[in-house]
Design a protein around this motif. Structure first.
Motif, PDB file in Angstrom:
ATOM      1  N   ALA A 134       0.826  -1.211   0.000  1.00  0.00           N
ATOM      2  CA  ALA A 134       0.000   0.000   0.000  1.00  0.00           C
ATOM      3  C   ALA A 134       0.861   1.261   0.000  1.00  0.00           C
ATOM      4  O   ALA A 134       0.490   2.279  -0.608  1.00  0.00           O
ATOM      5  N   LYS A 135       1.998   1.204   0.651  1.00  0.00           N
ATOM      6  CA  LYS A 135       2.910   2.357   0.658  1.00  0.00           C
ATOM      7  C   LYS A 135       3.399   2.651  -0.757  1.00  0.00           C
ATOM      8  O   LYS A 135       3.430   3.808  -1.202  1.00  0.00           O
ATOM      9  N   PHE A 136       3.781   1.585  -1.489  1.00  0.00           N
ATOM     10  CA  PHE A 136       4.185   1.752  -2.884  1.00  0.00           C
ATOM     11  C   PHE A 136       3.044   2.333  -3.717  1.00  0.00           C
ATOM     12  O   PHE A 136       3.231   3.272  -4.496  1.00  0.00           O
TER      13      PHE A 136
ATOM     14  N   GLU B 227      -7.310  -0.515 -10.867  1.00  0.00           N
ATOM     15  CA  GLU B 227      -7.881  -1.856 -10.695  1.00  0.00           C
ATOM     16  C   GLU B 227      -6.921  -2.653  -9.815  1.00  0.00           C
ATOM     17  O   GLU B 227      -5.723  -2.735 -10.109  1.00  0.00           O
ATOM     18  N   VAL B 228      -7.445  -3.206  -8.750  1.00  0.00           N
ATOM     19  CA  VAL B 228      -6.590  -3.854  -7.751  1.00  0.00           C
ATOM     20  C   VAL B 228      -6.488  -5.353  -8.030  1.00  0.00           C
ATOM     21  O   VAL B 228      -7.378  -6.122  -7.721  1.00  0.00           O
ATOM     22  N   TRP B 229      -5.402  -5.730  -8.655  1.00  0.00           N
ATOM     23  CA  TRP B 229      -5.031  -7.087  -9.039  1.00  0.00           C
ATOM     24  C   TRP B 229      -5.756  -7.507 -10.316  1.00  0.00           C
ATOM     25  O   TRP B 229      -6.669  -6.828 -10.796  1.00  0.00           O
TER      26      TRP B 229
ATOM     27  N   LEU C 289      -6.043  -7.409   1.235  1.00  0.00           N
ATOM     28  CA  LEU C 289      -5.206  -6.549   0.395  1.00  0.00           C
ATOM     29  C   LEU C 289      -6.031  -5.435  -0.226  1.00  0.00           C
ATOM     30  O   LEU C 289      -5.612  -4.273  -0.268  1.00  0.00           O
ATOM     31  N   LEU C 290      -7.218  -5.781  -0.725  1.00  0.00           N
ATOM     32  CA  LEU C 290      -8.076  -4.803  -1.393  1.00  0.00           C
ATOM     33  C   LEU C 290      -8.417  -3.642  -0.472  1.00  0.00           C
ATOM     34  O   LEU C 290      -8.332  -2.465  -0.865  1.00  0.00           O
ATOM     35  N   VAL C 291      -8.799  -3.915   0.746  1.00  0.00           N
ATOM     36  CA  VAL C 291      -9.184  -2.868   1.692  1.00  0.00           C
ATOM     37  C   VAL C 291      -7.988  -1.984   2.035  1.00  0.00           C
ATOM     38  O   VAL C 291      -8.090  -0.753   2.062  1.00  0.00           O
ATOM     39  N   THR C 292      -6.836  -2.606   2.272  1.00  0.00           N
ATOM     40  CA  THR C 292      -5.636  -1.848   2.627  1.00  0.00           C
ATOM     41  C   THR C 292      -5.173  -0.964   1.480  1.00  0.00           C
ATOM     42  O   THR C 292      -4.871   0.221   1.659  1.00  0.00           O
ATOM     43  N   VAL C 293      -5.138  -1.522   0.279  1.00  0.00           N
ATOM     44  CA  VAL C 293      -4.680  -0.764  -0.886  1.00  0.00           C
ATOM     45  C   VAL C 293      -5.679   0.320  -1.271  1.00  0.00           C
ATOM     46  O   VAL C 293      -5.289   1.445  -1.616  1.00  0.00           O
ATOM     47  N   SER C 294      -6.957   0.024  -1.192  1.00  0.00           N
ATOM     48  CA  SER C 294      -7.969   1.035  -1.531  1.00  0.00           C
ATOM     49  C   SER C 294      -7.886   2.243  -0.598  1.00  0.00           C
ATOM     50  O   SER C 294      -8.036   3.392  -1.033  1.00  0.00           O
TER      51      SER C 294
ATOM     52  N   ILE D 218      -5.046   4.334  -1.780  1.00  0.00           N
ATOM     53  CA  ILE D 218      -5.394   5.064  -3.004  1.00  0.00           C
ATOM     54  C   ILE D 218      -6.225   6.296  -2.679  1.00  0.00           C
ATOM     55  O   ILE D 218      -5.956   7.405  -3.154  1.00  0.00           O
ATOM     56  N   ARG D 219      -7.230   6.131  -1.847  1.00  0.00           N
ATOM     57  CA  ARG D 219      -8.121   7.256  -1.535  1.00  0.00           C
ATOM     58  C   ARG D 219      -7.409   8.320  -0.702  1.00  0.00           C
ATOM     59  O   ARG D 219      -7.708   9.518  -0.822  1.00  0.00           O
ATOM     60  N   ALA D 220      -6.445   7.907   0.114  1.00  0.00           N
ATOM     61  CA  ALA D 220      -5.680   8.887   0.881  1.00  0.00           C
ATOM     62  C   ALA D 220      -4.844   9.765  -0.045  1.00  0.00           C
ATOM     63  O   ALA D 220      -4.656  10.960   0.210  1.00  0.00           O
TER      64      ALA D 220
END
Length: 409
Positions: free
Chosen positions: A184-186, A203-205, A225-230, A233-235
């Motif tokens: 998510a940092k990347f 699109e996540v994965w 992963l989806l929740v963490t990455v999303s 993204i929104r941040a």
């Protein structure tokens, strides 16, 4: 489906068992725009939302220029609902193209009438070593070229570098990250960089319901992963538009691990994943005529359809983005040269049929054609251009389908 450089292991089984397949699309619901209200909470399924110079000669029409001596197939005009989103899928080829190749590829997207390009954005392409920051130079070139042609970019986030993968699957690019927060940092760095350059679609994965999520598909694991990455993204971009990873329509090969789109979406919703996205994505490649193909009926015409899963999850109007669909030419795999031209002609016919069928489906919001050009070495023969660069009849046919659809908007 497959990434031309790293995902060919996913498509080989499907390609070897496929008959000729093809796709076009018309949409019944808009997926919305960055900054607009979430489509699944603000409008009924029957309404549409809002969205809105060549290095090689353009494909020929009746003259056959750029294809072969045969005239281009006749394409019947298609009636399509307004605000359909048209896109062309390049996997990760654009990232490695030379400047003239990149220019030609995106000029072709504009000739076709495309609004979007879909490009793989694998972490491993940008940060080979843990102790060095990401180098986004290759993707900078893609984004700049797309912006110059007023093409929106849909980036598919996936594929950690070997140093960031889990120990259980380090040898495959499809291995999820060992640390979702580090991934998510990347992603946050990338989104911050590219939102300033007009990129808002992520699109996540890719196809997490098959072995493109190694070693076995796992919707609960994927949801984490989806929740963490999303959230990342929104941040970085409050106006981002996030798609759940495009789901494969069927087993990539006989006996391969596969979770149906209905079951996968149901499990992701139960784990709280649908709240993290603006749309779900799906990859229907027809297994016959689109009207009766089980892969297309799985959108809204079967008891265990994607629409059924969304209804049961309390998101009946959530858009369904078709981020991959297309048609291969299996004669090129099975070395049947006499069958190539008939299959290419049938590719055109099926594209038209899919446009007709999908025009009646609720929630469908986009059409992304896979793919731009064949990669024969990977058995990827779905291209609008052949491996030698010549244009298939499907190029002119798809161009006409898009033009007719846009005239009706």
């Amino acid at each position: 489906m497959a990434n031309s450089k790293r995902r060919h292991w996913v498509i080989v089984g499907a390609a070897m068992t496929a008959v000729v397949i093809a796709a076009g699309i018309a949409t019944a619901v808009s997926g919305g725009d960055p900054g607009s209200p979430k489509a699944f909470g603000s409008q009924p399924a029957s309404t549409a939302g809002a969205d809105a110079s060549a290095a090689t000669p353009p494909p020929g029409a009746a003259s056959g220029t750029g294809t072969d001596s045969a005239p281009s197939p006749t394409v019947t005009k298609t009636t399509a609902p307004k605000d359909m989103k048209w896109g062309l899928d390049y996997s990760d080829t654009l990232t490695f193209d030379k400047p003239d190749e990149l220019a030609t590829a995106l000029d072709d997207a504009k000739r076709l009438g495309m609004d979007y390009i879909r490009v793989d954005f694998g972490w491993e392409d940008y940060q080979s070593f843990a102790n060095f920051p990401p180098d986004f130079g290759k993707f900078d070139n893609v984004v700049a070229a797309a912006n110059a042609r007023n093409l929106k970019v849909l980036a598919t986030i996936d594929f950690p570098p070997p140093w960031a993968r889990r120990d259980t699957c380090k040898d495959t690019s499809a291995c999820p990250p060992a640390d979702n927060a580090l991934f998510a940092k990347f992603v946050k760095q990338a989104v911050a960089r590219y939102s300033a350059r007009g990129v808002h679609y992520w699109e996540v994965w890719n196809e997490p319901n098959i072995v493109a999520w190694a070693p076995l598909p796992d919707p609960v694991d994927y949801t984490k992963l989806l929740v963490t990455v999303s959230a990342a993204i929104r941040a970085a971009d409050p106006h981002a538009y996030i798609l759940m990873g495009g789901l494969a329509a069927d087993h990539p090969s006989p006996g391969a691990p596969f979770i149906t789109p209905y079951d996968f979406i149901t499990a992701v919703a139960k784990a709280g994943g649908l709240k993290a996205v603006d749309a779900v994505a799906y990859h229907p490649y027809p297994d016959g005529d689109p009207a009766s193909s089980k892969t297309f009926q799985a959108i809204s015409q079967s008891p265990t359809s994607i629409i059924t899963a969304l209804n049961q999850a309390g998101a009946p109007n959530m858009p369904i983005w078709i981020t991959e669909t297309g048609a291969n030419i299996p004669a090129l795999i099975f070395n049947q040269p006499d069958q190539v031209k008939p299959q290419e002609a049938n590719q055109v016919h099926l594209a038209q049929r899919e446009a007709e069928v999908l025009a009646s489906y609720p929630n469908v919001a986009s059409f992304f054609w896979f793919s731009y050009q064949d990669v024969p070495s990977a058995h990827l023969v779905f291209g609008l251009r052949r491996g030698d660069g010549t244009y298939r009849p499907s190029f002119d046919a798809l161009q006409q389908i898009i033009a007719d659809a846009k005239k009706s908007q």
